[in-house]
Design an enzyme around this catalytic site. Structure first.
Site, mmCIF file in Angstrom:
data_model
loop_
_atom_site.group_PDB
_atom_site.id
_atom_site.type_symbol
_atom_site.label_atom_id
_atom_site.label_comp_id
_atom_site.label_asym_id
_atom_site.label_seq_id
_atom_site.Cartn_x
_atom_site.Cartn_y
_atom_site.Cartn_z
ATOM 1 N N ASP A 96 -46.946 61.560 -23.230
ATOM 2 C CA ASP A 96 -46.302 60.333 -23.028
ATOM 3 C C ASP A 96 -44.444 60.472 -22.513
ATOM 4 O O ASP A 96 -43.954 60.993 -23.146
ATOM 5 C CB ASP A 96 -46.992 59.621 -24.001
ATOM 6 C CG ASP A 96 -47.272 58.602 -24.124
ATOM 7 O OD1 ASP A 96 -46.242 57.561 -22.986
ATOM 8 O OD2 ASP A 96 -48.430 58.449 -24.673
ATOM 9 N N GLU A 239 -49.107 53.867 -16.713
ATOM 10 C CA GLU A 239 -48.967 51.954 -17.451
ATOM 11 C C GLU A 239 -48.396 50.866 -17.151
ATOM 12 O O GLU A 239 -47.696 50.717 -16.617
ATOM 13 C CB GLU A 239 -48.602 52.278 -18.674
ATOM 14 C CG GLU A 239 -49.383 51.338 -19.641
ATOM 15 C CD GLU A 239 -48.655 50.491 -21.501
ATOM 16 O OE1 GLU A 239 -48.861 50.242 -22.032
ATOM 17 O OE2 GLU A 239 -47.663 50.901 -20.966
ATOM 18 N N HIS A 313 -54.269 53.554 -28.077
ATOM 19 C CA HIS A 313 -53.621 52.709 -28.921
ATOM 20 C C HIS A 313 -53.037 51.442 -28.925
ATOM 21 O O HIS A 313 -51.901 51.553 -30.107
ATOM 22 C CB HIS A 313 -52.600 53.432 -28.930
ATOM 23 C CG HIS A 313 -51.728 53.676 -28.317
ATOM 24 N ND1 HIS A 313 -51.635 53.745 -26.955
ATOM 25 C CD2 HIS A 313 -49.994 53.525 -28.065
ATOM 26 C CE1 HIS A 313 -50.743 53.464 -26.035
ATOM 27 N NE2 HIS A 313 -49.635 53.011 -27.549
HETATM 28 C C1 GLC Z 1 -46.006 50.303 -23.916
HETATM 29 C C2 GLC Z 1 -46.881 51.138 -24.814
HETATM 30 C C3 GLC Z 1 -47.070 51.114 -26.596
HETATM 31 C C4 GLC Z 1 -45.522 50.586 -26.531
HETATM 32 C C5 GLC Z 1 -44.574 49.897 -24.903
HETATM 33 C C6 GLC Z 1 -43.456 50.942 -25.482
HETATM 34 O O1 GLC Z 1 -47.027 49.449 -24.003
HETATM 35 O O2 GLC Z 1 -48.208 51.455 -24.853
HETATM 36 O O3 GLC Z 1 -47.302 51.182 -27.241
HETATM 37 O O4 GLC Z 1 -45.575 49.589 -28.075
HETATM 38 O O5 GLC Z 1 -45.068 50.403 -24.238
HETATM 39 O O6 GLC Z 1 -42.762 51.560 -25.520
#
Ligand code: GLC
Ligand code: CA
Length: 544
Positions: A96, A239, A313
């Site tokens: 990640d 993402e 998650h």
């Molecule tokens: C992404 C992650 C999430 C996190 C956010 C800030 O959306 O998947 O779990 O809280 O970024 O890093």
């Protein structure tokens, strides 16, 4: 190399996967113990949620050292062993990459915060107060203003997530270089690629309140690729909560030279009131839902790849969300699996999904762990929501649902830990657990295993075109895939009722490639589908 098109990815949330030393927290040696299980399932890649040093304000998405493993999770030697042992089983480890922000405890921020002349000051986004207040109205995703005042230097810093997650300033070239070097050191360890956290935020223009898809975003991503992963045989997935079929190619088209694919969330935003937030609930409208998939399956250029996922998650468990986690838990979990894995794109399985793990509702807010839910509770109370309304939406949408420990056995703490688990194990581990699933040929687990095998054997699943059928039908989700003169029909009853319908003018009995009820053949002309029934058959192609 495009092995990632054929691959199936399994996401591990390490804190909740397997504890190996009895401290109640999942860890890397625990993951190593479970690699044989993942090999039996058949996955090719593990996406590992963050295992880096972190004060855990946002469970590891607040990183204080990108090149150290959090002691709770193990050591760098454990990490290297995981990479090697996974490789021996044909599994790659995708890390990640959280580079929109660091933790406020990262050495860069520590230096930047106290000293305006620090070389790291400009690694973050600082602004003067405006009329004694925050520079503008930008909001944090976790409630409240996105600006925090630092009295030491009389300026505000930007945090689009918690105040312990200061945003990095991607305009700073030296900062970008440091990040790329860090990425290269990970790549040199032999990892399989990166999942890129909230990647569309990198090019932000805070002064003009532009966060997603900012002016320099694609310039930075092209540079990142050139400087790092272009030189390795790895996969990348970004993402974005705002990406559309129109903007996805900017990130993920082969010609863009940025990422391999994006995670998009449009299909997971249809059970909320449009243009509000995920907390304003609404029931799902199936035709609208099908339309969103249809768009993503058909409107991307040939050269832009999709990702496919039901949960991660950050989202509720899919069987509790779009299936039925009570009466038809097994049927609906299998239906959802079949429907998704037969589409075009790389499928992702979130830990526990493959055994049909469910949401775990809480009674009171003090049982919540997640900072997002805790902040939301305060915010909504202040806005006048009732306690019951807030708990309802947290139980439907809160991120803790997905974060309860993995259910390995029916025994104490579901076999997750010998100690006190950091988060309560769902009591339904007495029925829903890996041991029971593996011992039961009819379990959800074997549907996932079979879907993965089918993908390896039939190129149509990876390469075929997609055509939505019965687009206005309120209960049936049906589509065809077509490749080199072969056509497969995928049909799913998305309801707890028995539904009759007709799908083709054919009288030849169709033998299922995979199904979730025990039926030897399907008469497409006159179908009677049981609750949540789903099947895949090969049909005569219209072209032939
Ligand atoms: C992404 C992650 C999430 C996190 C956010 C800030 O959306 O998947 O779990 O809280 O970024 O890093
Ligand atoms: Ca542990």
């Amino acid at each position: 190399m495009t092995w990632w098109k054929e691959a199936v990815v399994y996401q591990i949330y390490p804190r909740s996967f397997q504890d190996s030393n009895g401290d109640g927290i999942g860890d890397i040696p625990g993951i190593i113990q479970r690699l044989d299980y993942l090999q039996t399932l058949g996955v090719d890649v593990i996406w590992l949620s963050p295992v880096y040093a972190s004060p855990n304000d946002d469970n590891g998405y607040d990183i204080s050292d990108y090149e150290a493993i959090h002691p709770e999770f193990g050591t760098m030697e454990d990490m290297e062993q995981l990479i090697d042992e996974a490789k021996e089983r044909g599994i790659r480890i995708v890390m990640d990459l959280v580079v929109n922000h660091t933790s406020d405890e990262h050495a860069w921020f520590q230096s930047a915060k106290s000293n305006i002349d620090s070389p790291y000051r400009d690694y973050y986004i600082w602004r003067d107060p405006v009329n004694g207040k925050a520079p503008n109205e930008l909001r944090s995703a976790f409630s409240g203003s996105a600006w925090k005042y630092e009295p030491q230097t009389n300026q505000y810093y930007l945090h689009l997530f918690s105040k312990k997650q200061p945003d990095l300033n991607w305009e700073n070239e030296q900062m970008r270089k440091d990040i790329y070097q860090m990425m290269n050191r990970w790549l040199d360890k032999g990892i399989g690629g990166f999942r890129m956290d909230v990647i569309d935020l990198l090019g932000k223009d805070a002064d003009n309140q532009i966060t997603g898809n900012g002016p320099r975003l694609h310039e930075f991503l092209k540079e990142m690729r050139r400087e790092t992963f272009e030189h390795y045989d790895v996969m990348t997935v970004g993402e974005s909560w705002v990406v559309t079929p129109e903007t996805a190619p900017l990130f993920a088209d082969e010609s863009s030279k940025e990422l391999n694919m994006m995670f998009q969330f449009e299909h997971l935003m249809l059970d909320e009131q449009p243009n509000t937030s995920k907390w304003q609930l609404k029931s799902l409208d199936l035709p609208e839902f099908k339309q969103v998939f249809n768009k993503w399956q058909t409107q991307l250029p040939e050269t832009t790849w999709n990702s496919l996922f039901w949960n991660n998650h950050d989202t509720p468990r899919i069987v509790s969300r779009f299936g039925d986690d009570q009466t038809f838990s097994v049927e609906s979990a299998k239906m959802l699996a079949i429907l998704l894995h037969m589409m075009k794109g790389t499928p992702y399985i979130y830990q526990g999904e493959e055994i049909g793990m469910t949401n775990y509702p809480i009674q009171q807010i003090d049982q919540a762990q997640d900072i997002e839910s805790l902040n939301l509770y305060e915010e909504k109370l202040a806005e006048g929501w009732t306690e019951a309304e807030i708990m309802e939406t947290i139980n439907a949408k809160g991120r803790d649902n997905a974060r309860t420990p993995m259910q390995w056995t029916a025994g104490q703490n579901g076999g997750f830990t010998d100690g006190e688990p950091w988060m309560t194990v769902n009591p339904n581990t007495s029925e829903i657990n890996v041991q029971a699933a593996v011992n039961d040929e009819q379990s959800v687990f074997y549907t996932y295993q079979k879907l993965i095998h089918l993908r390896k054997e039939h190129p149509i699943i990876v390469k075929g075109t997609f055509k939505l059928l019965l687009k206005d039908h309120p209960h049936i989700f049906a589509y065809e895939r077509e490749f080199e003169g072969e056509t497969w029909l995928v049909t799913a009853n998305f309801s707890p009722e028995t539904i009759r319908c007709s799908l083709a003018e054919t009288s030849t009995p169709n033998i299922p490639m995979i199904a979730n009820y025990d039926r030897s053949e399907y008469d497409l002309n006159e179908l009677t589908l049981a609750p949540y029934e789903a099947f895949v058959v090969k049909v005569e192609s219209n072209e032939n």
